[in-house]
Design an enzyme around this catalytic site. Structure first.
Site, mmCIF file in Angstrom:
data_model
loop_
_atom_site.group_PDB
_atom_site.id
_atom_site.type_symbol
_atom_site.label_atom_id
_atom_site.label_comp_id
_atom_site.label_asym_id
_atom_site.label_seq_id
_atom_site.Cartn_x
_atom_site.Cartn_y
_atom_site.Cartn_z
ATOM 1 N N HIS A 128 -2.651 11.198 0.544
ATOM 2 C CA HIS A 128 -2.184 10.934 1.904
ATOM 3 C C HIS A 128 -1.628 12.242 2.473
ATOM 4 O O HIS A 128 -0.434 12.380 2.712
ATOM 5 C CB HIS A 128 -1.124 9.827 1.882
ATOM 6 C CG HIS A 128 -0.846 9.209 3.226
ATOM 7 N ND1 HIS A 128 -0.940 7.850 3.452
ATOM 8 C CD2 HIS A 128 -0.469 9.746 4.412
ATOM 9 C CE1 HIS A 128 -0.629 7.589 4.710
ATOM 10 N NE2 HIS A 128 -0.337 8.738 5.312
ATOM 11 N N GLU A 185 -3.134 0.191 8.020
ATOM 12 C CA GLU A 185 -1.983 0.588 8.839
ATOM 13 C C GLU A 185 -2.153 0.027 10.238
ATOM 14 O O GLU A 185 -3.242 0.071 10.811
ATOM 15 C CB GLU A 185 -1.837 2.114 8.964
ATOM 16 C CG GLU A 185 -1.335 2.836 7.750
ATOM 17 C CD GLU A 185 -1.151 4.325 8.008
ATOM 18 O OE1 GLU A 185 -0.887 4.720 9.174
ATOM 19 O OE2 GLU A 185 -1.292 5.102 7.056
ATOM 20 N N TYR A 233 -3.944 1.941 15.828
ATOM 21 C CA TYR A 233 -2.694 1.792 16.563
ATOM 22 C C TYR A 233 -2.874 1.540 18.052
ATOM 23 O O TYR A 233 -2.117 0.794 18.645
ATOM 24 C CB TYR A 233 -1.830 3.054 16.379
ATOM 25 C CG TYR A 233 -1.272 3.211 14.993
ATOM 26 C CD1 TYR A 233 -0.013 2.710 14.664
ATOM 27 C CD2 TYR A 233 -1.994 3.863 13.992
ATOM 28 C CE1 TYR A 233 0.512 2.849 13.386
ATOM 29 C CE2 TYR A 233 -1.481 4.002 12.715
ATOM 30 C CZ TYR A 233 -0.230 3.499 12.407
ATOM 31 O OH TYR A 233 0.283 3.629 11.147
ATOM 32 N N GLU A 290 -6.994 8.671 6.142
ATOM 33 C CA GLU A 290 -7.188 9.350 7.414
ATOM 34 C C GLU A 290 -7.665 10.797 7.284
ATOM 35 O O GLU A 290 -6.929 11.742 7.593
ATOM 36 C CB GLU A 290 -5.895 9.313 8.241
ATOM 37 C CG GLU A 290 -5.450 7.914 8.607
ATOM 38 C CD GLU A 290 -4.254 7.882 9.549
ATOM 39 O OE1 GLU A 290 -3.924 6.792 10.017
ATOM 40 O OE2 GLU A 290 -3.670 8.953 9.801
ATOM 41 N N ASN A 314 -7.172 2.200 9.700
ATOM 42 C CA ASN A 314 -5.871 2.367 10.341
ATOM 43 C C ASN A 314 -6.087 2.393 11.849
ATOM 44 O O ASN A 314 -6.926 3.140 12.350
ATOM 45 C CB ASN A 314 -5.199 3.671 9.911
ATOM 46 C CG ASN A 314 -4.769 3.662 8.460
ATOM 47 O OD1 ASN A 314 -4.852 2.645 7.790
ATOM 48 N ND2 ASN A 314 -4.324 4.806 7.979
ATOM 49 N N ARG A 332 0.852 -1.185 0.000
ATOM 50 C CA ARG A 332 0.000 0.000 0.000
ATOM 51 C C ARG A 332 0.890 1.238 0.000
ATOM 52 O O ARG A 332 1.679 1.459 0.921
ATOM 53 C CB ARG A 332 -0.890 0.015 1.246
ATOM 54 C CG ARG A 332 -1.811 1.222 1.237
ATOM 55 C CD ARG A 332 -2.305 1.599 2.611
ATOM 56 N NE ARG A 332 -2.870 2.937 2.529
ATOM 57 C CZ ARG A 332 -2.945 3.784 3.533
ATOM 58 N NH1 ARG A 332 -2.502 3.443 4.720
ATOM 59 N NH2 ARG A 332 -3.461 4.978 3.369
#
Length: 483
Positions: free
Chosen positions: A132, A389, A321, A177, A319, A87
């Site tokens: 992005h 991500e 985290y 995002e 995404n 990606r």
């Protein structure tokens, strides 16, 4: 509070046969060549050059990993790990130097053609992100995504991209995002361009960005999909929002927080009813009125727009985290500037017992990943989810056992969601292939599977322990290291 999964027991199931394991990067963070071969200026070029004091080590992405010149080496690194897909994002300014489609840069087209062709030659599927965060500066000078004309300009850019690469690229993302572009870049100053217009500018930015996504989706669906047969969607990021206590107020606050954090961008596209989350459509007008505004600071979609935007996806890009704890703030005084945080009436923090990374915002909380994936299924149905991500930051260690441990735990948490809760996850991309320019953190906090020596003019790449670990996971099709 219910916790899914444990730190001690890893999921031993194999990844399904059609599951894709890959890695990810973004153009500004790795390419360099910021003013070479016809590329135009973007907002991160301007931001880092005019405000070096805002970057932790006063660095820029001018050279970064020099992937513009070293993409063949990067593909070789991926081939060695055995990844199934890559990606990466396109630099709008490298393809259209002014941002407008009247001037197409042949060197930009050539570079991405060469990269795509080399990936396919090595049996690596390209998953391409159109945007992005790196808005062409000439378009930002006209207001960027706060200007409604960006919907048309983005569609023009998307057309150029589909025409030049769509015969070989079958997986597309329109935006990465949007929260970072709008809430942090326009609403705050943590990302370029840093306007600090929360509660007004970020709502306007998101409104236009969501419409731009829908325009690009319909363009692809109508004019390109019949011949190119690809899939297209958007990637949205969020932490999991866990109630700070078992109180009803905090449970509702956690739902409110994820609505203002993720649903803001996702609901208009993925929710069966479309439009912004109901709680936003209730609270923002109420507070706007109390603040003295004559109309809501949250723009409204027309009924036609709701219908046009709803369902503009083939999968859901995610995404993720980390996790936050959230508590309710019942009354926020009507004073000072408006903001999204005030509108949401929440406060969030980390549990100090959660294992840290080198970045203050990233704690290791794998059970939050499971809970988020289950929440997505309950809210949006059985939509295919591509995790685009997921990763861990440190200070650049080669023997990066913290990252290895993070991947073990988070991949296990994802498999828990897939096998125990039947969440339809189809792909996973480890962030990131190489150490790169981490926005305001510069080159201090590192996320790469491969170390990059930023002091070496040749930008030497060195595989970390995590690259070897991920290679073993991909080869075995299951989490490596289960006793």
């Amino acid at each position: 509070m219910e916790r899914y999964g444990t730190y001690g027991k890893l999921n031993s199931n194999e990844f399904p046969g059609d599951f894709l394991l890959g890695t990810a990067t973004a153009s500004y963070q790795i390419e360099g060549a910021w003013n070479l071969s016809g590329k135009g200026e973007n907002i991160w070029d301007r931001y880092t050059h005019t405000h070096p004091e805002l970057i932790l080590d006063r660095s820029t992405g001018d050279v970064a990993c020099d992937s513009y010149h070293k993409y063949e080496e990067d593909v070789a690194l991926m081939k060695k790990m055995g990844v199934q897909f890559y990606r990466f994002s396109l630099s709008w300014s490298r393809i259209l130097p002014t941002g407008f489609a009247y001037q197409i840069n042949p060197d930009g087209i050539r570079y991405y053609n060469d990269l795509i062709n080399l990936l396919l030659k090595n049996d690596i599927i390209p998953l391409v992100t159109l945007f992005h965060w790196d808005t062409p500066q000439p378009l930002e000078d006209l207001g960027g995504f706060t200007n409604a004309l960006m919907v048309e300009w983005f569609e023009d850019y998307a057309r150029v991209v589909f025409e030049n690469f769509g015969d070989r690229v079958k997986l597309w993302l329109t935006f990465n995002e949007p929260k970072q572009t709008c809430h942090e870049g326009v609403g705050g100053d943590n990302k370029a361009p840093g306007y600090e217009s929360s509660g007004i500018g970020d709502y306007l930015c998101a409104h236009n960005l969501i419409k731009a996504h829908a325009r690009a989706y319909h363009l692809y669906d109508k004019e390109f999909r019949p011949k190119q047969n690809g899939s297209i969607s958007i990637t949205i990021d969020t932490s999991w929002m866990e109630p700070g206590t078992n109180s009803t107020a905090d449970k509702e606050a956690a739902e409110r927080k994820i609505a203002f954090n993720f649903g803001w961008y996702a609901d208009p596209i993925f929710h069966p009813n479309g439009d912004y989350p109901e709680v936003m459509r209730k609270l923002v007008p109420e507070r706007s009125k109390k603040e003295g505004f004559r109309r809501s600071r949250l723009p409204e979609f027309t009924k036609e727009e709701v219908k046009y935007i709803r369902g503009t996806f083939d999968f859901l890009g995610l995404n993720h985290y980390t996790t936050l704890l959230v508590k309710d703030i019942p009354e926020i005084p009507i004073s000072g500037k408006p903001s999204v945080d005030k509108d949401s009436r929440t406060e969030s923090w980390h549990d100090p017992s959660w294992p840290p990374s080198s970045a203050g915002w990233l704690k290791v909380v794998p059970w939050g990943f499971t809970k988020l994936l289950v929440w997505l299924k309950h809210r949006y149905g059985d939509v295919p989810i591509y995790v685009t991500e997921n990763g861990f930051s440190d200070l650049g260690e080669i023997d990066d056992q913290g990252r290895v441990n993070y991947y073990k735990l988070y991949l296990s948490a994802m498999l828990d969601a897939m096998y125990e809760h039947k969440v339809n996850v189809k792909a996973y991309a480890a962030w990131s292939l190489v150490d790169n320019f981490e926005w305001r953190d510069g080159y201090v906090n590192r996320f790469g599977l491969h170390h990059v020596d930023m002091n070496d003019p040749g930008r030497k790449r060195t595989p970390k322990a995590s690259a070897e670990y991920y290679r073993k996971v991909i080869a075995a099709r299951k989490i490596h290291g289960i006793d």
